[in-house]
Design an enzyme around this catalytic site. Structure first.
Site, mmCIF file in Angstrom:
data_model
loop_
_atom_site.group_PDB
_atom_site.id
_atom_site.type_symbol
_atom_site.label_atom_id
_atom_site.label_comp_id
_atom_site.label_asym_id
_atom_site.label_seq_id
_atom_site.Cartn_x
_atom_site.Cartn_y
_atom_site.Cartn_z
ATOM 1 N N CYS A 72 0.852 -1.186 0.000
ATOM 2 C CA CYS A 72 0.000 0.000 0.000
ATOM 3 C C CYS A 72 0.887 1.236 0.000
ATOM 4 C CB CYS A 72 -0.844 0.038 1.276
ATOM 5 S SG CYS A 72 -1.957 -1.361 1.431
ATOM 6 N N GLY A 104 -1.367 1.402 -4.856
ATOM 7 C CA GLY A 104 -2.665 0.904 -4.414
ATOM 8 C C GLY A 104 -3.780 1.660 -5.079
ATOM 9 N N ASN A 136 1.374 -0.004 5.832
ATOM 10 C CA ASN A 136 1.829 -0.664 4.618
ATOM 11 C C ASN A 136 2.630 -1.874 5.068
ATOM 12 O OD1 ASN A 136 4.381 0.095 2.119
ATOM 13 N ND2 ASN A 136 2.835 -1.484 2.129
ATOM 14 N N GLY A 137 2.179 -3.048 4.659
ATOM 15 C CA GLY A 137 2.879 -4.258 5.067
ATOM 16 C C GLY A 137 1.882 -5.335 5.427
ATOM 17 N N TYR A 149 9.627 -4.020 -9.251
ATOM 18 C CA TYR A 149 8.311 -3.688 -9.783
ATOM 19 C C TYR A 149 7.572 -2.539 -9.087
ATOM 20 C CZ TYR A 149 3.299 -4.169 -10.645
ATOM 21 O OH TYR A 149 1.995 -3.909 -10.935
HETATM 22 P P1 AMP Z 1 1.190 -12.604 -13.890
HETATM 23 O O1 AMP Z 1 0.206 -12.579 -14.985
HETATM 24 O O2 AMP Z 1 0.570 -13.058 -12.610
HETATM 25 O O3 AMP Z 1 2.432 -13.393 -14.225
HETATM 26 O O4 AMP Z 1 1.606 -11.107 -13.601
HETATM 27 C C1 AMP Z 1 2.815 -10.591 -13.983
HETATM 28 C C2 AMP Z 1 2.666 -9.125 -14.269
HETATM 29 O O5 AMP Z 1 2.150 -8.439 -13.130
HETATM 30 C C3 AMP Z 1 4.004 -8.504 -14.601
HETATM 31 O O6 AMP Z 1 3.836 -7.832 -15.826
HETATM 32 C C4 AMP Z 1 4.303 -7.511 -13.486
HETATM 33 O O7 AMP Z 1 4.590 -6.245 -14.040
HETATM 34 C C5 AMP Z 1 3.049 -7.441 -12.652
HETATM 35 N N1 AMP Z 1 3.280 -7.769 -11.229
HETATM 36 C C6 AMP Z 1 4.198 -8.537 -10.680
HETATM 37 N N2 AMP Z 1 4.054 -8.633 -9.339
HETATM 38 C C7 AMP Z 1 2.997 -7.884 -9.028
HETATM 39 C C8 AMP Z 1 2.323 -7.573 -7.814
HETATM 40 N N3 AMP Z 1 2.676 -8.090 -6.640
HETATM 41 N N4 AMP Z 1 1.267 -6.741 -7.880
HETATM 42 C C9 AMP Z 1 0.867 -6.248 -9.052
HETATM 43 N N5 AMP Z 1 1.441 -6.526 -10.224
HETATM 44 C C10 AMP Z 1 2.493 -7.332 -10.236
#
Ligand code: AMP
Length: 473
Positions: free
Chosen positions: A19, A45, A117-118, A258
């Protein structure tokens, strides 16, 4: 949300995930500054937002589901008065329709408000403490349990800072916290400093923020990062620092991969530069013959630029993002997530047709996004599609507040790289090496939490350790 099993916050429903928090002490129109801070932290968020403020007499709060500009209207600031304010943007992969856990946590009439956040992988210590003191637990999530414990101590006449000091040892997990009373603002880090929290000077007062990009937005002068195990109290005597636990920095390395905005500084390193380093290292590790290198926007842009700089392969934008669609990951269910990938990205055939394309993304988590992107690039006419990921395979779930799903849902925990390559339909698939990841940050490995890649959890995950398997794919 509260699980039936004692001590366990159910990961699917936990609502205090990755968050954004932002706070201002002694600011002119503190709540408006917080609004701009939250706006700058929208990427952390997008499900709900809230602000609490105080004029020294009462705590006022406003929170609702939606993006920052949807949640607040001009008239909300008429009652969000006072010189102290904290705010929160909530992120969660599920529970998108639940209002009751929106933050800041505050019940009308209470002497405090809290933004977290956490995530606490275990809440046993808090539950025992509260139960012993006759406080009901039903329906409370981890952030609300922390709030109740602090409130209980304040109820005995303690100041906010003293109440936090008294209860700190009960918070067993990852937390960057902002807590305000009617006259103080307390910023708090867990003993490992897993989530970022920075602070700066703002006019005559102070601002606290999950990321430095929001300090820049409100024109605050960066002063530093809240240290692991540290409590900083902003009160009428200025800033006072206390060490509540022996700290050892273990910043979540996924912030660099990310989460964080590229213009933020994390432990002194500009996220943009670090991501570009990842791309340069990828070019050394995987010198693929190609005509064009493209990012999956936005998070992979610096890495793709870095790859292009180091390899000499031209950088292009082969996928255009609809800027008005949020991060797909936060969509509450798989059906919505599926559709939103197409709503979010459109290929540019002129860039891709008859080309050998390298496409760079920051991570593969469940594996749902990448296959669709490969398909999209092929359908725009690409001759070859080589996927490069600017982080190592995510093999272990996260319990510290980023809400990567259960291990069974992580594709790299269950499939080898060549199997994943086949599933996503790419000509090749390569991941940044672990060594390359660390090198790219310019920081020592020991200051990071890398549990999603290594399975080494620096902060005890208690009951959650059961059921995690070691992956050797
Ligand atoms: P996935 O389809 O589950 O493999 O999602 C991967 C994509 O989500 C990648 O393009 C990342 O940029 C993004 N991503 C990776 N980790 C997170 C996260 N914890 N929360 C939101 N987006 C994420």
């Amino acid at each position: 949300m509260y699980s039936d099993e004692p001590g366990i916050c159910n990961s699917e429903d936990d609502l205090s995930e990755k968050c954004a928090i932002f706070g201002v002490y002694n600011g002119h129109s503190a709540s408006r500054e917080v609004y701009f801070g939250l706006y700058a932290l929208q990427h952390r968020g997008q499900e709900s937002s809230g602000i609490a403020s105080t004029d020294g007499k009462k705590i006022h709060a406003h929170k609702s589901l939606g993006l920052v500009p949807q949640v607040y209207s001009e008239k909300d600031f008429d009652h969000l008065i006072g010189d102290i304010a904290i705010g929160h943007n909530r992120y969660s992969t599920s529970g998108g329709t639940l209002h009751q856990h929106n933050q800041p946590v505050h019940n009308p009439g209470d002497p405090l408000a809290l933004a977290h956040n956490g995530n606490l992988p275990s809440t046993k210590a808090l539950e025992i403490f509260l139960t012993k003191n006759g406080i009901g637990l039903k329906g409370l999530n981890d952030s609300e349990l922390i709030y109740e414990a602090i409130k209980f101590e304040m109820g005995k006449g303690k100041s906010l800072a003293d109440a936090v000091t008294e209860t700190y040892h009960l918070f067993t997990g990852a937390f960057a916290l902002l807590v305000m009373s009617k006259d103080e603002l307390v910023a708090l880090q867990d003993p490992y400093g897993i989530r970022p929290l920075s602070y700066g000077k703002l006019n005559g007062g102070y601002a606290f923020s999950s990321e430095t990009c929001a300090l820049d937005t409100v024109n605050a002068t960066f002063l530093g990062d809240v240290a692991p195990g540290e409590m900083i109290v902003a009160g009428k005597n200025g800033l006072k620092k206390y060490h509540l636990a022996r700290g050892e920095r273990k910043l979540d390395i996924f912030e660099f991969v990310y989460f964080a905005r590229p213009d933020s500084l994390l432990l002194g390193q500009r996220v943009y530069q670090v991501r570009q380093n990842f791309g340069k290292i990828l070019a050394e590790e995987f010198p693929i013959k190609a005509d064009v290198v493209i990012p999956v926007p936005e998070s992979a842009i610096p890495a793709a630029i870095g790859y292009s700089m180091a390899s000499g392969i031209q950088y292009q934008q082969g996928l255009i993002k609809n800027r008005y669609i949020g991060r797909t990951f936060i969509m509450p269910d798989q059906r919505l997530r599926d559709r939103s990938v197409q709503m979010k990205l459109i290929p540019v055939p002129e860039v891709l047709k008859d080309k050998r394309v390298i496409v760079i993304d920051d991570s593969i988590v469940r594996g749902t996004t990448t296959g669709k992107i490969v398909k999209m690039i092929r359908s725009a006419g690409a001759k070859e599609v080589h996927v490069i990921i600017s982080s190592p395979p995510v093999k272990y779930p996260d319990f510290y507040g980023i809400n990567t799903p259960f291990q069974k849902d992580l594709i790299a925990a269950n499939k080898s790289v060549s199997e994943i390559c086949e599933i996503i339909g790419a000509d090749s698939l390569n991941y940044l090496s672990y060594e390359g990841l660390i090198r790219g940050t310019n920081l020592p490995e020991k200051i990071f939490n890398t549990s999603m890649f290594t399975g080494h959890y620096p902060l005890d995950i208690h009951e959650r350790a059961n059921g995690i398997k070691t992956v050797s794919l």
